[in-house]
Enzyme design. Structure first.
Site, PDB file in Angstrom:
ATOM      1  N   ASP A 173       0.836  -1.186   0.000  1.00 30.83           N
ATOM      2  CA  ASP A 173       0.000   0.000   0.000  1.00 30.83           C
ATOM      3  C   ASP A 173       0.887   1.260   0.000  1.00 30.83           C
ATOM      4  OD1 ASP A 173      -2.990   0.903   0.465  1.00 30.83           O
ATOM      5  OD2 ASP A 173      -1.852   1.972   1.997  1.00 30.83           O
ATOM      6  N   TYR A 181      -1.249  10.797   1.389  1.00 28.43           N
ATOM      7  CA  TYR A 181      -2.078  10.887   0.189  1.00 28.43           C
ATOM      8  C   TYR A 181      -1.984  12.275  -0.437  1.00 28.43           C
ATOM      9  CZ  TYR A 181      -4.212   6.412   1.337  1.00 28.43           C
ATOM     10  OH  TYR A 181      -4.417   5.081   1.597  1.00 28.43           O
ATOM     11  N   HIS A 220      -7.313  -6.797   0.064  1.00 26.72           N
ATOM     12  CA  HIS A 220      -6.202  -5.839   0.067  1.00 26.72           C
ATOM     13  C   HIS A 220      -5.158  -6.131   1.142  1.00 26.72           C
ATOM     14  CE1 HIS A 220      -4.189  -2.018  -0.496  1.00 26.72           C
ATOM     15  NE2 HIS A 220      -4.428  -1.661   0.756  1.00 26.72           N
TER      16      HIS A 220
END
Length: 285
Positions: free
Chosen positions: A101, A208, A264
């Protein structure tokens, strides 16, 4: 694999930032880099087994867990340089590397910037800003990936989630899982507790919000292919073969693996399969 969390913990100050990490085993170093919203703990099932043949180093990247949460510096180039400095402080230079990730994006930057110091990178369950990730940020096509836009809105996500960290993380993690209870209630308590610390939500979202800078850096890195064997790993109920496909233009030798029965959160949903894949990849001559 059984859960084991009684592992040696330590901290180090690198480039003015305090990083918390777990270290175990002996031998050639293997660095694990976690994703959002987690910490070193996401690797807890794998560390004891991989530590039987390697020195496993699993840091909390800054902004997460028990590491510092500075005001800026969340582009993956900066984060990778600090992880490298931690590796050097521990007396190592050449490493094996696995990132999931957000950690996948840091792992790519580390390998691109310092290819002579990374023997083999394994990358899990993510794409790269500027190199294809943007297609997955279209919520009309991928409504389950709504979080990219939400996390990027300055001040909005942390305001709405503060005080409800466990409720939000429970939904978020189970939404992206195939086995919704592989991340246990105790795990959620740990992750939510760390996210409840002052500044932690903002700091985690800054990873992010740094995607525009990451995109420029990734495009610069992509001008030269990685001179390293790369393993791209996806869950069969998540990105699957797409991780390897993301990496194929970026390295001369890319292998793809799909983990069965996983969404995930591969290190927590299917740790035994992942341990076999990583052991096989890292022990190839």
């Amino acid at each position: 694999m059984t859960q084991q969390v009684n592992l040696p913990h330590a901290t180090a100050v690198v480039n003015g930032v305090r990083l918390h990490y777990v270290i175990a085993g002996s031998g050639d170093p293997l660095v694990f880099l976690h994703g959002w919203p987690q910490s070193w703990r996401e690797w807890r099932h794998l560390i004891p087994e991989l530590a039987s043949r390697s020195t496993v180093i699993a840091p909390d990247m800054w902004g997460f867990g028990d590491s510092d949460k500075p005001a800026s510096g969340y582009d993956k180039r900066t984060v990778a340089r600090d992880i490298r400095e931690l590796v050097h402080c521990l007396g190592f230079r050449e490493i094996h590397l696995a990132g999931h990730d957000i950690g996948m994006r840091v792992a790519y930057e580390y390998a691109a910037a310092f290819p002579a110091e990374v023997r083999r990178p394994a990358v899990l369950e993510a794409g790269l800003p500027g190199l294809g990730l943007e297609a997955y940020q279209d919520t009309a096509k991928y409504p389950h990936l709504w979080h990219f836009g939400f996390f990027n809105a300055p001040g909005v996500a942390e305001t709405l989630i503060a005080g409800r960290e466990k409720q939000f993380l429970s939904h978020f993690i189970r939404h992206l899982a195939y086995d919704p209870y592989a991340v246990t209630g105790d795990d959620l308590d740990e992750y939510a507790d760390r996210m409840s610390a002052p500044g932690a939500l903002r700091a985690s979202f800054e990873h992010y919000r740094a995607f525009p800078a990451d995109a420029l850096n990734n495009q610069e890195n992509a001008r030269s292919k990685l001179p390293l064997p790369v393993l791209g790993i996806g869950g069969d109920h998540s990105l699957g073969e797409h991780v390897g496909k993301f990496m194929e233009p970026l390295a001369g030798q890319v292998a793809t693996a799909v983990v069965e029965g996983s969404g995930h959160w591969i290190p927590e949903e299917q740790p035994a399969q992942l341990a076999r894949l990583l052991t096989g990849f890292f022990t190839q001559p």
